[in-house]
Design an enzyme around this catalytic site. Structure first.
Site, PDB file in Angstrom:
ATOM      1  N   ASP A 179       2.545  -4.793   9.037  1.00  0.00           N
ATOM      2  CA  ASP A 179       1.371  -3.956   8.807  1.00  0.00           C
ATOM      3  C   ASP A 179       0.149  -4.869   8.753  1.00  0.00           C
ATOM      4  OD1 ASP A 179      -0.747  -2.510   7.683  1.00  0.00           O
ATOM      5  OD2 ASP A 179       0.630  -1.102   6.736  1.00  0.00           O
ATOM      6  N   ARG A 215     -12.073  -5.215  -6.389  1.00  0.00           N
ATOM      7  CA  ARG A 215     -11.727  -5.819  -5.105  1.00  0.00           C
ATOM      8  C   ARG A 215     -12.981  -5.936  -4.240  1.00  0.00           C
ATOM      9  NH1 ARG A 215      -7.984  -2.883  -0.579  1.00  0.00           N
ATOM     10  NH2 ARG A 215      -9.821  -1.551  -0.535  1.00  0.00           N
ATOM     11  N   PHE A 234       0.877  -1.164   0.000  1.00  0.00           N
ATOM     12  CA  PHE A 234       0.000   0.000   0.000  1.00  0.00           C
ATOM     13  C   PHE A 234       0.923   1.224   0.000  1.00  0.00           C
ATOM     14  CE2 PHE A 234      -2.727   3.215   1.868  1.00  0.00           C
ATOM     15  CZ  PHE A 234      -3.961   2.946   1.290  1.00  0.00           C
ATOM     16  N   TYR A 277     -10.373   1.431  11.129  1.00  0.00           N
ATOM     17  CA  TYR A 277     -11.596   1.805  10.399  1.00  0.00           C
ATOM     18  C   TYR A 277     -11.957   0.801   9.312  1.00  0.00           C
ATOM     19  CZ  TYR A 277      -8.003   3.990   7.404  1.00  0.00           C
ATOM     20  OH  TYR A 277      -6.890   4.230   6.647  1.00  0.00           O
ATOM     21  N   LYS A 278     -11.121  -0.215   9.110  1.00  0.00           N
ATOM     22  CA  LYS A 278     -11.436  -1.241   8.101  1.00  0.00           C
ATOM     23  C   LYS A 278     -12.235  -2.346   8.793  1.00  0.00           C
ATOM     24  CE  LYS A 278      -7.640   0.231   5.212  1.00  0.00           C
ATOM     25  NZ  LYS A 278      -6.199   0.163   4.964  1.00  0.00           N
TER      26      LYS A 278
HETATM   27  C1  LIG Z   1      -5.514   1.388   4.726  1.00  0.00           C
HETATM   28  C2  LIG Z   1      -4.051   1.256   4.820  1.00  0.00           C
HETATM   29  C3  LIG Z   1      -3.272   2.286   5.327  1.00  0.00           C
HETATM   30  C4  LIG Z   1      -3.921   3.592   5.690  1.00  0.00           C
HETATM   31  O1  LIG Z   1      -3.085   4.458   6.360  1.00  0.00           O
HETATM   32  P1  LIG Z   1      -3.689   5.786   6.985  1.00  0.00           P
HETATM   33  O2  LIG Z   1      -2.567   6.433   7.629  1.00  0.00           O
HETATM   34  O3  LIG Z   1      -4.797   5.374   7.903  1.00  0.00           O
HETATM   35  O4  LIG Z   1      -4.283   6.586   5.870  1.00  0.00           O
HETATM   36  C5  LIG Z   1      -1.902   2.086   5.458  1.00  0.00           C
HETATM   37  N1  LIG Z   1      -1.337   0.926   5.093  1.00  0.00           N
HETATM   38  C6  LIG Z   1      -2.071  -0.096   4.590  1.00  0.00           C
HETATM   39  C7  LIG Z   1      -1.407  -1.365   4.201  1.00  0.00           C
HETATM   40  C8  LIG Z   1      -3.442   0.049   4.430  1.00  0.00           C
HETATM   41  O5  LIG Z   1      -4.159  -0.929   3.922  1.00  0.00           O
END
Ligand SMILES: *Cc1c(COP(=O)(O)O)cnc(C)c1O
Length: 415
Positions: A200, A374, A128, A225-226
């Protein structure tokens, strides 16, 4: 090939689903099949109740006193411990604070400082992007430090690890393909090379049982939030193994991580334990919303969750391939459920338009550039008939080529 389950068989899967009662603890709009809980989890009355209480009772009546009397000050650690159960972390190792991006920065800095003489950070080219951007940022502040990427500098993480590597930042489940890494095996390889690991967990916390302590992980970060349903932009979490607590330092030395924040001393004194990863005043209303969301998680058996997640994703792949394979929809992620998170991705030349047409029909997944559709399967509120409906609507869009309508090609700023 096994026979395709019919409607009766799919209804029977719902009827015998041990998690089906959780659906009633969420609100979703009528007519919506929500397959994007891996991007923003669904809302829950338990969250509204806590928000209401936090605003009208704790804030309006309690005012400043609520930092003590309503437990506000301790929320980052109390909520961290509740998430700890879901990610296999014993108490005292997890705090809820800041964003995943910021927590990555803190964890990378802490890890690099713990490996003096080593200057390389390893990450995945397919990560990501914010993880890579934060790794670039961390490296840019440390003279001599460099970033090596899997898929760019070498084909696999294992090929990139040597005695110059301080830390490896790695996703447990890839956000796009849904592919899951073997946490214990990879952590061991990284440790054998003398490096540290930051996991992560954005796409595994709340999607499956994670075992950080058992895998001997060093640091971890993740979203709330996911899959955890804390609400849009709810604070992230960060984990550090107890064995590192005395030596770890992070660069954002704000007063909430100070040993005595309310002594108002002139210079920074490192706080103890996981609170060190806090920086400034916490977002209390957002933490209280997450508090409500976690009351649901407190009742969830993570093994039942994983079993249902696998059943949902297997059914979806089976149905989509049978009904839609002829239209050029190809599975992107792993076929082996043991290597898959709780999401399924397909590629198609017109993925963006297809997803827009799905969303207009109430089947909400998402598009990830360049060509991925997705679908996230959140076992607490997605059922087997939702899987069937999503496949039927996808089949209709592909068969009639409804996605060709020009309005579906118009791009919004958030995809
Ligand atoms: C959703 C997600 C993020 C989001 O990071 P924010 O700082 O909350 O915007 C980071 N890394 C991964 C792998 C994600 O899926």
């Amino acid at each position: 090939m096994t026979a395709l389950p019919d409607l009766a068989a799919i209804e029977a899967m719902d009827a015998t689903d041990p998690l089906r009662a959780f659906r009633d603890r969420f609100v979703l709009p009528q007519g919506v099949t929500y397959l994007d809980g891996n991007s923003l989890g669904a809302a829950a009355p338990a969250v509204f109740a806590e928000l209401q209480k936090a605003a009208t009772d704790e804030w309006a009546n309690g005012l400043i006193r609520s930092w003590n009397t309503a437990g506000w000050y301790d929320l980052p650690v109390t909520l961290g411990d509740r998430i700890g159960r879901l990610i296999g972390a014993a108490p005292g190792q997890t705090v809820v604070t800041d964003t995943t991006s910021i927590n990555i920065y803190k964890a990378l800095h802490a890890a690099i400082a713990m490996r003096p003489g080593r200057s390389v950070v390893v990450a995945e080219g397919s990560s990501f992007p914010t993880d890579l951007y934060m790794a670039e940022g961390a490296v840019s502040t440390l003279p001599g430090a460099t970033l090596r990427l899997e898929g760019v500098d070498a084909p696999s993480i294992e090929d990139l690890i040597d005695e110059s590597v301080a830390v490896v930042l790695i996703n447990h489940v890839n956000y796009k393909s849904g592919e899951m890494r073997d946490m214990a095996a990879l952590t061991k390889k990284i440790h054998d090379a003398g490096a540290l690991v930051v996991w992560d967990l954005c796409h595994s916390a709340g999607a499956l049982a994670v075992s950080l302590d058992e895998a001997d992980a060093d640091f971890a970060v993740g979203c709330t939030y996911k899959y955890l349903n804390g609400g849009p932009g709810s604070p992230a979490f960060i984990y550090a193994a107890t064995r590192h607590h005395d030596v770890m330092r992070q660069p954002l030395s704000g007063w909430f991580g100070h040993a005595r924040p309310f002594a108002f001393e002139q210079s920074y004194a490192l706080g103890s334990g996981i609170r060190r990863f806090l920086c400034g005043t916490q977002s209390v209303l957002a933490l209280r919303a997450l508090d409500g969301a976690l009351t649901i998680w407190d009742d969830v058996d993570m093994h039942a969750l994983r079993a249902k997640s696998i059943a949902l994703t297997e059914l979806f792949i089976q149905l989509v391939e049978a009904k839609c394979g002829r239209y050029g929809v190809t599975l992107e992620g792993p076929r082996d459920p043991a290597k898959r998170g709780s999401q399924v991705s397909f590629v198609h030349d017109h993925s963006y338009e297809i997803m827009q047409a799905l969303i207009e029909r109430g089947v909400i997944g998402d598009f990830r550039a360049p060509a991925t559709i997705r679908f996230g399967f959140t076992p607490l509120y997605v059922g087997f008939k939702d899987v069937l409906r999503a496949c039927e609507v996808l089949d209709e869009i592909l068969r009639t080529e409804a996605w060709r309508e020009p309005r579906f090609a118009v791009r919004g700023s958030v995809t």
